[in-house]
Design an enzyme around this catalytic site. Structure first.
Site, PDB file in Angstrom:
ATOM      1  CB  CYS A 110      45.459  46.788  37.585  1.00  0.00           C
ATOM      2  SG  CYS A 110      45.113  48.508  38.052  1.00  0.00           S
ATOM      3  CG  HIS A 139      40.930  45.259  39.093  1.00  0.00           C
ATOM      4  ND1 HIS A 139      42.021  44.805  39.802  1.00  0.00           N
ATOM      5  CD2 HIS A 139      41.122  46.584  38.927  1.00  0.00           C
ATOM      6  CE1 HIS A 139      42.834  45.817  40.073  1.00  0.00           C
ATOM      7  NE2 HIS A 139      42.305  46.911  39.547  1.00  0.00           N
ATOM      8  CD  GLU A 169      41.157  41.421  40.426  1.00  0.00           C
ATOM      9  OE1 GLU A 169      41.679  42.408  40.972  1.00  0.00           O
ATOM     10  OE2 GLU A 169      41.192  41.232  39.201  1.00  0.00           O
TER      11      GLU A 169
END
Length: 204
Positions: free
Chosen positions: A79, A179, A181
């Site tokens: 990001c 993202h 994660e």
């Protein structure tokens, strides 16, 4: 061992949790003194461009990141961590790391902030990341990277009729606007692939 850059504004804990689930050794990097035996770096990014640049400078991590990359070590920017790899941004006035020529641009005015799941479109030359072509990843952002050199491989998504880069790779530099994660199984596999690249480079 994988280093996770902590400049005071990234979602570090999410990456810690993923690396623990995957069984990889890691270290949270807050100052250059923390860096020993690091095979690769994850640069999470949450926050504003100018504030993040200033924090990296004040912590001493700015020069360390540049040196690390110039040594040929892998770095994954996520990001805002991907955006700061470029030179400039519509979001702020500070200069980026400049490791990839180009600018970060605001999404077109007719496009809402990009939030949600979108399919990643990759060409066949993204080995070893070509396996993620067609996978869905979670996005939340209002800016996108626009590299201006031909040797940057790019993956794209289409959102509200607009197509823009969401993945870049230039040598040992890897960036994703999405993202991993927060992207469940596909995200964990993506991070695991990055770690495998780090270990492979470390063994050379």
């Amino acid at each position: 061992m994988i280093g996770i850059i902590d400049y005071g504004g990234g979602n570090v804990l999410a990456f810690v949790n993923v690396l623990e689930r995957l069984g990889h050794d890691y270290k949270v990097i807050k100052t250059p003194r923390d860096i020993k035996n690091i095979s690769g770096l994850i640069f999470p990014g949450v926050g504003s461009w100018d504030a993040t640049v200033r924090r990296l400078h004040s912590s001493g991590l700015w020069d360390f990141i540049i040196d690390f990359v110039q040594q040929g070590r892998p770095l994954l920017g996520v990001c805002l961590g991907m955006q700061i790899l470029l030179e400039h941004s519509d979001e702020g006035n500070e200069k980026g790391l400049g490791l990839i020529p180009g600018k970060v641009k605001l999404l077109p005015s007719e496009v809402k902030p990009h939030m949600g799941w979108n399919i990643l479109e990759l060409s066949s030359n993204f080995t070893p990341f070509s396996q993620f072509h067609g996978h869905e990843f979670y996005h939340i952002h209002s800016y996108y990277c626009d590299p201006d050199v031909s040797d940057v491989n790019m993956g794209r998504v289409t959102y509200e009729g607009n197509t823009f880069p969401t993945f870049i790779q230039r040598g040992n530099l890897i960036g994703c606007q999405f993202h991993p994660e927060k992207s469940h199984n596909s995200g964990e596999k993506f991070i695991n692939e990055f770690v495998n690249i780090c270990y492979a480079v470390d063994c050379q």
